[in-house]
Design an enzyme around this catalytic site. Sequence first.
Site, PDB file in Angstrom:
ATOM      1  N   ASN A  93     -10.079   0.360  -0.291  1.00 14.11           N
ATOM      2  CA  ASN A  93      -8.611   0.383  -0.244  1.00 14.11           C
ATOM      3  C   ASN A  93      -8.082  -0.232  -1.544  1.00 14.11           C
ATOM      4  O   ASN A  93      -8.211  -1.436  -1.755  1.00 14.11           O
ATOM      5  CB  ASN A  93      -8.130  -0.404   0.979  1.00 14.11           C
ATOM      6  N   CYS A 129       0.815  -1.227   0.000  1.00 11.18           N
ATOM      7  CA  CYS A 129       0.000   0.000   0.000  1.00 11.18           C
ATOM      8  C   CYS A 129       0.841   1.267   0.000  1.00 11.18           C
ATOM      9  O   CYS A 129       0.347   2.340  -0.338  1.00 11.18           O
ATOM     10  CB  CYS A 129      -0.951   0.014   1.190  1.00 11.18           C
ATOM     11  N   HIS A 170      -3.073   7.695   1.952  1.00  6.73           N
ATOM     12  CA  HIS A 170      -3.507   6.372   1.495  1.00  6.73           C
ATOM     13  C   HIS A 170      -4.926   6.149   2.007  1.00  6.73           C
ATOM     14  O   HIS A 170      -5.234   6.451   3.158  1.00  6.73           O
ATOM     15  CB  HIS A 170      -2.556   5.301   2.046  1.00  6.73           C
TER      16      HIS A 170
HETATM   17  N1  ACO Z   1     -18.797  -7.237   9.197  1.00  8.36           N
HETATM   18  C1  ACO Z   1     -19.212  -7.413  10.467  1.00  8.36           C
HETATM   19  N2  ACO Z   1     -18.378  -7.673  11.468  1.00  8.36           N
HETATM   20  C2  ACO Z   1     -17.072  -7.775  11.183  1.00  8.36           C
HETATM   21  C3  ACO Z   1     -16.584  -7.609   9.873  1.00  8.36           C
HETATM   22  C4  ACO Z   1     -17.494  -7.329   8.865  1.00  8.36           C
HETATM   23  N3  ACO Z   1     -17.131  -7.140   7.576  1.00  8.36           N
HETATM   24  N4  ACO Z   1     -15.247  -7.751   9.912  1.00  8.36           N
HETATM   25  C5  ACO Z   1     -14.903  -7.999  11.171  1.00  8.36           C
HETATM   26  N5  ACO Z   1     -16.009  -8.026  11.946  1.00  8.36           N
HETATM   27  C6  ACO Z   1     -16.106  -8.239  13.389  1.00  8.36           C
HETATM   28  C7  ACO Z   1     -14.906  -8.925  13.950  1.00  8.36           C
HETATM   29  O1  ACO Z   1     -15.037 -10.307  13.819  1.00  8.36           O
HETATM   30  C8  ACO Z   1     -14.942  -8.476  15.409  1.00  8.36           C
HETATM   31  O2  ACO Z   1     -15.852  -9.303  16.087  1.00  8.36           O
HETATM   32  P1  ACO Z   1     -15.532  -9.779  17.598  1.00  8.36           P
HETATM   33  O3  ACO Z   1     -15.395  -8.493  18.377  1.00  8.36           O
HETATM   34  O4  ACO Z   1     -16.736 -10.572  17.932  1.00  8.36           O
HETATM   35  O5  ACO Z   1     -14.265 -10.534  17.503  1.00  8.36           O
HETATM   36  C9  ACO Z   1     -15.566  -7.105  15.338  1.00  8.36           C
HETATM   37  O6  ACO Z   1     -16.159  -6.991  14.038  1.00  8.36           O
HETATM   38  C10 ACO Z   1     -14.600  -5.968  15.568  1.00  8.36           C
HETATM   39  O7  ACO Z   1     -13.474  -6.155  14.733  1.00  8.36           O
HETATM   40  P2  ACO Z   1     -12.228  -5.228  14.875  1.00  8.36           P
HETATM   41  O8  ACO Z   1     -11.096  -5.841  14.126  1.00  8.36           O
HETATM   42  O9  ACO Z   1     -12.040  -4.886  16.302  1.00  8.36           O
HETATM   43  O10 ACO Z   1     -12.749  -3.914  14.127  1.00  8.36           O
HETATM   44  P3  ACO Z   1     -11.987  -2.576  13.942  1.00  8.36           P
HETATM   45  O11 ACO Z   1     -12.771  -1.488  14.542  1.00  8.36           O
HETATM   46  O12 ACO Z   1     -10.544  -2.682  14.304  1.00  8.36           O
HETATM   47  O13 ACO Z   1     -12.058  -2.368  12.356  1.00  8.36           O
HETATM   48  C11 ACO Z   1     -10.740  -2.705  10.365  1.00  8.36           C
HETATM   49  C12 ACO Z   1     -11.531  -3.352  11.501  1.00  8.36           C
HETATM   50  C13 ACO Z   1     -11.690  -1.894   9.507  1.00  8.36           C
HETATM   51  C14 ACO Z   1     -10.092  -3.802   9.537  1.00  8.36           C
HETATM   52  C15 ACO Z   1      -9.652  -1.789  10.936  1.00  8.36           C
HETATM   53  O14 ACO Z   1      -8.963  -2.463  11.943  1.00  8.36           O
HETATM   54  C16 ACO Z   1      -8.678  -1.308   9.914  1.00  8.36           C
HETATM   55  O15 ACO Z   1      -8.990  -0.539   9.050  1.00  8.36           O
HETATM   56  N6  ACO Z   1      -7.386  -1.672  10.046  1.00  8.36           N
HETATM   57  C17 ACO Z   1      -6.326  -1.156   9.228  1.00  8.36           C
HETATM   58  C18 ACO Z   1      -6.362  -1.623   7.830  1.00  8.36           C
HETATM   59  C19 ACO Z   1      -5.343  -0.843   7.035  1.00  8.36           C
HETATM   60  O16 ACO Z   1      -5.122   0.323   7.249  1.00  8.36           O
HETATM   61  N7  ACO Z   1      -4.691  -1.426   6.125  1.00  8.36           N
HETATM   62  C20 ACO Z   1      -3.721  -0.580   5.396  1.00  8.36           C
HETATM   63  C21 ACO Z   1      -2.763  -1.289   4.792  1.00  8.36           C
HETATM   64  S1  ACO Z   1      -3.502  -2.449   3.712  1.00  8.36           S
HETATM   65  C22 ACO Z   1      -2.209  -3.069   2.755  1.00  8.36           C
HETATM   66  O17 ACO Z   1      -1.100  -2.695   2.888  1.00  8.36           O
HETATM   67  C23 ACO Z   1      -2.528  -4.197   1.828  1.00  8.36           C
END
Ligand code: ACO
Length: 323
Positions: free
Chosen positions: A280, A114, A250
């Site tokens: 993304n 990314c 990004h």
């Molecule tokens: N729909 C419903 N629920 C979901 C989904 C979904 N699509 N995906 C995950 N959940 C659930 C999880 O299972 C978890 O359930 P649990 O609490 O019962 O275990 C709950 O939602 C909360 O999940 P979290 O991981 O705590 O959610 P968070 O608020 O952290 O958001 C996200 C997740 C959007 C992935 C976030 O962490 C994020 O954006 N991270 C960074 C990603 C990023 O920036 N990547 C950049 C680089 S990418 C690259 O280089 C290829």
Amino acid sequence: MGMRAIVRGVGHYLPEKVVENAEFEKTLDTSDEWIRSRSGIERRCLAAEGQTTSDLAIRAGRAALENAGLTADDIDAIVMATSTADLTFPAAATMVQAGLGMTRGFAFDVQAVCAGFIFALANANALISTGQARRVMVIGAETFSRLMDWEDRSTCVLFGDGAGALILEAGEGAGTAADRGILSVDLNSDGRHKDILYVDGGVSTGRTGHLRMAGKEVFRHAVEKLSDTAHAALEKAGLTGEDVDWLVPHQANLRIIKATAQRLQLPMERVIVTVQDHGNTSAASIPLALSVGSAEGKIQPGDVVVTEAIGGGLAWGSVVLRW
Ligand code: ACO
């Protein structure tokens, strides 16, 4: 005094197929509400069957050439950021070179996931400032849909496909922050964090594999490292947050974008946000945002633009430029 790499043109291409969040409700235990509130994503574009990363890149490259009023013969080099090259080799950039009808110069890929477009910009800047190329097309293009595990709701709803291209041209500068062009670069990586964001396939496994991400962990690193690298690049350029016209981050997650802007003390009115429409798109997200921001008349010649990105590796960095 010295050569600056100055923006001459910009363009992008998005696949025709648009998938709204609600589509995922049919096959996964997820909701439009969850995706929107956790990521800011509302829809994304997905490549058609058989449509490859180089196909998207060629279209973005043509759009940038048209925007610049140039033809492929005017370009000395293509530096392409991608983690989803059509084949293991050759470099997708050489396929784009052929597709654009460019029969001289050179083309190569840069792989920093990314953060790839930042690393590609740094390469292009080095080629221009050392006199190895006068005009460089810098492309970010991806088909991350090919890396998705469509049963993994924690990743497959977050990514999209697309391509953006920037044409940089050598121009004499005074060597001050008042120059147009790339003013500073800050690059970083830390391979100890491989396991929080990677693809579980590749040459060593005999299959392409799927993207695996510990979202929370990546999120934690992202906010801190993105604001640190943007600060570092600004300092190298001799500028402060107050000089910034546009933050072009990004586009991974709206909450990361907001938190980073806040740390840089920039109001959201000065941030280009496209994550709601593109998801993304990895290395394509910054050139897509630059192209959209420019087409909408937001980014104007003379504006100070700060770009920053983080991705698998971890690899992260920032480029400051005057448009
Ligand atoms: N729909 C419903 N629920 C979901 C989904 C979904 N699509 N995906 C995950 N959940 C659930 C999880 O299972 C978890 O359930 P649990 O609490 O019962 O275990 C709950 O939602 C909360 O999940 P979290 O991981 O705590 O959610 P968070 O608020 O952290 O958001 C996200 C997740 C959007 C992935 C976030 O962490 C994020 O954006 N991270 C960074 C990603 C990023 O920036 N990547 C950049 C680089 S990418 C690259 O280089 C290829």
